[in-house]
Design an enzyme around this catalytic site. Structure first.
Site, mmCIF file in Angstrom:
data_model
loop_
_atom_site.group_PDB
_atom_site.id
_atom_site.type_symbol
_atom_site.label_atom_id
_atom_site.label_comp_id
_atom_site.label_asym_id
_atom_site.label_seq_id
_atom_site.Cartn_x
_atom_site.Cartn_y
_atom_site.Cartn_z
ATOM 1 N N SER A 157 -112.916 -22.960 -81.485
ATOM 2 C CA SER A 157 -114.258 -23.553 -81.535
ATOM 3 C C SER A 157 -114.577 -23.927 -82.978
ATOM 4 O O SER A 157 -114.122 -23.265 -83.926
ATOM 5 C CB SER A 157 -115.278 -22.532 -81.034
ATOM 6 O OG SER A 157 -116.585 -22.949 -81.356
ATOM 7 N N TYR A 170 -119.829 -14.647 -80.775
ATOM 8 C CA TYR A 170 -118.900 -15.714 -80.357
ATOM 9 C C TYR A 170 -118.219 -16.322 -81.580
ATOM 10 O O TYR A 170 -116.999 -16.482 -81.624
ATOM 11 C CB TYR A 170 -119.680 -16.771 -79.566
ATOM 12 C CG TYR A 170 -118.872 -17.986 -79.174
ATOM 13 C CD1 TYR A 170 -118.059 -17.954 -78.037
ATOM 14 C CD2 TYR A 170 -118.939 -19.170 -79.908
ATOM 15 C CE1 TYR A 170 -117.316 -19.078 -77.663
ATOM 16 C CE2 TYR A 170 -118.215 -20.290 -79.539
ATOM 17 C CZ TYR A 170 -117.406 -20.244 -78.415
ATOM 18 O OH TYR A 170 -116.683 -21.358 -78.047
HETATM 19 N N1 LIG Z 1 -117.147 -26.101 -73.187
HETATM 20 C C1 LIG Z 1 -117.310 -26.416 -74.467
HETATM 21 O O1 LIG Z 1 -118.134 -27.250 -74.834
HETATM 22 C C2 LIG Z 1 -116.463 -25.733 -75.504
HETATM 23 C C3 LIG Z 1 -116.597 -26.112 -76.849
HETATM 24 C C4 LIG Z 1 -115.789 -25.496 -77.806
HETATM 25 C C5 LIG Z 1 -114.882 -24.534 -77.421
HETATM 26 N N2 LIG Z 1 -114.781 -24.187 -76.103
HETATM 27 C C6 LIG Z 1 -113.804 -23.169 -75.726
HETATM 28 O O2 LIG Z 1 -113.047 -23.659 -74.628
HETATM 29 C C7 LIG Z 1 -112.694 -22.580 -73.764
HETATM 30 C C8 LIG Z 1 -113.147 -22.881 -72.341
HETATM 31 O O3 LIG Z 1 -114.544 -23.090 -72.343
HETATM 32 P P1 LIG Z 1 -115.314 -23.518 -70.986
HETATM 33 O O4 LIG Z 1 -116.633 -24.015 -71.395
HETATM 34 O O5 LIG Z 1 -114.417 -24.359 -70.153
HETATM 35 O O6 LIG Z 1 -115.500 -22.071 -70.312
HETATM 36 P P2 LIG Z 1 -116.178 -21.706 -68.908
HETATM 37 O O7 LIG Z 1 -116.497 -22.900 -68.114
HETATM 38 O O8 LIG Z 1 -117.249 -20.711 -69.222
HETATM 39 O O9 LIG Z 1 -114.976 -20.934 -68.189
HETATM 40 C C9 LIG Z 1 -114.482 -19.758 -68.754
HETATM 41 C C10 LIG Z 1 -113.320 -19.295 -67.910
HETATM 42 O O10 LIG Z 1 -112.858 -18.053 -68.461
HETATM 43 C C11 LIG Z 1 -112.840 -17.055 -67.442
HETATM 44 N N3 LIG Z 1 -113.084 -15.758 -68.044
HETATM 45 C C12 LIG Z 1 -114.172 -15.347 -68.726
HETATM 46 N N4 LIG Z 1 -114.028 -14.070 -69.112
HETATM 47 C C13 LIG Z 1 -112.804 -13.675 -68.659
HETATM 48 C C14 LIG Z 1 -112.083 -12.472 -68.732
HETATM 49 N N5 LIG Z 1 -112.584 -11.390 -69.356
HETATM 50 N N6 LIG Z 1 -110.854 -12.406 -68.172
HETATM 51 C C15 LIG Z 1 -110.322 -13.478 -67.528
HETATM 52 N N7 LIG Z 1 -110.953 -14.665 -67.426
HETATM 53 C C16 LIG Z 1 -112.190 -14.741 -67.974
HETATM 54 C C17 LIG Z 1 -113.937 -17.501 -66.482
HETATM 55 O O11 LIG Z 1 -113.764 -16.995 -65.180
HETATM 56 P P3 LIG Z 1 -114.371 -15.589 -64.703
HETATM 57 O O12 LIG Z 1 -115.717 -15.444 -65.353
HETATM 58 O O13 LIG Z 1 -114.389 -15.723 -63.239
HETATM 59 O O14 LIG Z 1 -113.365 -14.579 -65.170
HETATM 60 C C18 LIG Z 1 -113.712 -19.020 -66.468
HETATM 61 O O15 LIG Z 1 -112.650 -19.348 -65.608
HETATM 62 C C19 LIG Z 1 -113.333 -21.334 -74.370
HETATM 63 O O16 LIG Z 1 -112.388 -20.628 -75.144
HETATM 64 C C20 LIG Z 1 -114.439 -21.881 -75.242
HETATM 65 O O17 LIG Z 1 -114.763 -21.033 -76.316
HETATM 66 C C21 LIG Z 1 -115.554 -24.754 -75.140
#
Ligand SMILES: NC(=O)c1ccc[n+]([C@@H]2O[C@H](COP(=O)([O-])OP(=O)(O)OC[C@H]3O[C@@H](n4cnc5c(N)ncnc54)[C@H](OP(=O)(O)O)[C@@H]3O)[C@@H](O)[C@H]2O)c1
Length: 208
Positions: A157, A170
């Site tokens: 991030s 975070y």
């Molecule tokens: N979306 C953005 O704008 C953005 C921007 C910058 C960086 N990122 C990074 O990109 C990545 C994905 O983001 P996203 O927005 O796509 O996330 P998201 O939609 O919140 O999905 C997170 C995923 O991680 C799983 N998860 C969470 N805690 C877990 C655990 N303890 N063990 C196993 N699985 C777990 C969740 O499923 P369960 O809760 O069912 O386990 C879900 O499948 C992250 O690392 C985030 O920091 C995202």
């Protein structure tokens, strides 16, 4: 050289044909897209999260389109015992090293230190976003190196390098993960393991 599993589906003309990958947080969002993208490139994918129905859905979708195989696995990446069990389950499935590890699962939580009286949430974010990727990397890396190489990717991030208030835990976890990859880069020299900290643009995200 990457060893190719011989009992999984393989589409020889695809760039990653015969390889295997593990994606954490593959049930939704960016992780889901990565799992499907890797399958489209020919990779057999282990889809991991804590919500079985979501990863089952992704694996079913991959398997129904004639792509290489997808399989769902339930695992909380914050739990090192569960990660060991996951490694054993994946080994039973593919009986080969995982070539590509994608540490994507995270918790994004709004917080302010002033209101962080309960350290349980802070510790949970560190365990999921930082210790989880480290534990996953350390468990799959030795076999990856022995098999001739592979790829370790963590989804990072901008919060690792930019100051964003009210996302303290975070941001600290993502900064720690960046340093982990920077140091890993030196440790992996000459071992044919590519190491990436990837920062995506903003998408729809689950912030709690
Ligand atoms: N979306 C953005 O704008 C953005 C921007 C910058 C960086 N990122 C990074 O990109 C990545 C994905 O983001 P996203 O927005 O796509 O996330 P998201 O939609 O919140 O999905 C997170 C995923 O991680 C799983 N998860 C969470 N805690 C877990 C655990 N303890 N063990 C196993 N699985 C777990 C969740 O499923 P369960 O809760 O069912 O386990 C879900 O499948 C992250 O690392 C985030 O920091 C995202």
């Amino acid at each position: 050289m990457i060893t190719k599993p011989n009992h999984l589906s393989s589409t020889p003309n695809l760039p990653l044909a015969g390889t295997t990958a593990l994606i954490t947080g593959a049930g939704r969002g960016i992780g889901r897209a990565i799992a499907i993208g890797l399958a489209q490139a020919g990779c057999n994918v282990s889809c991991v999260s804590r919500t079985l129905s979501e990863v089952e859905d992704v694996a079913r979708m991959i398997n129904s389109t004639g792509l290489p195989q997808g399989k769902s696995f339930l695992c909380d990446v914050a739990d090192p015992v569960a990660i060991s069990a996951l490694a054993a389950e994946i080994r039973r499935w593919i009986d080969r090293p995982v070539h590509i590890v994608v540490n994507n699962a995270d918790i994004a939580r709004l917080d302010a230190v002033e209101h962080t009286s309960d350290m349980a949430h802070w510790n949970r974010i560190m365990a999921t976003n930082l210790a989880g990727p480290v534990a996953i990397t350390s468990i799959f890396l030795p076999e990856m190196i022995l098999s001739g190489g592979g790829v370790i990717i963590s989804i990072g991030s901008w919060n690792a390098v930019e100051t964003v208030p009210f996302m303290n835990a975070y941001s600290v976890s993502k900064t720690g993960l960046l340093r982990f990859h920077e140091i890993l880069e030196y440790e992996l020299r000459g071992k044919n393991v590519n190491n990436f900290y990837v920062v995506p643009a903003n998408t729809e995200a689950s912030i709690i």
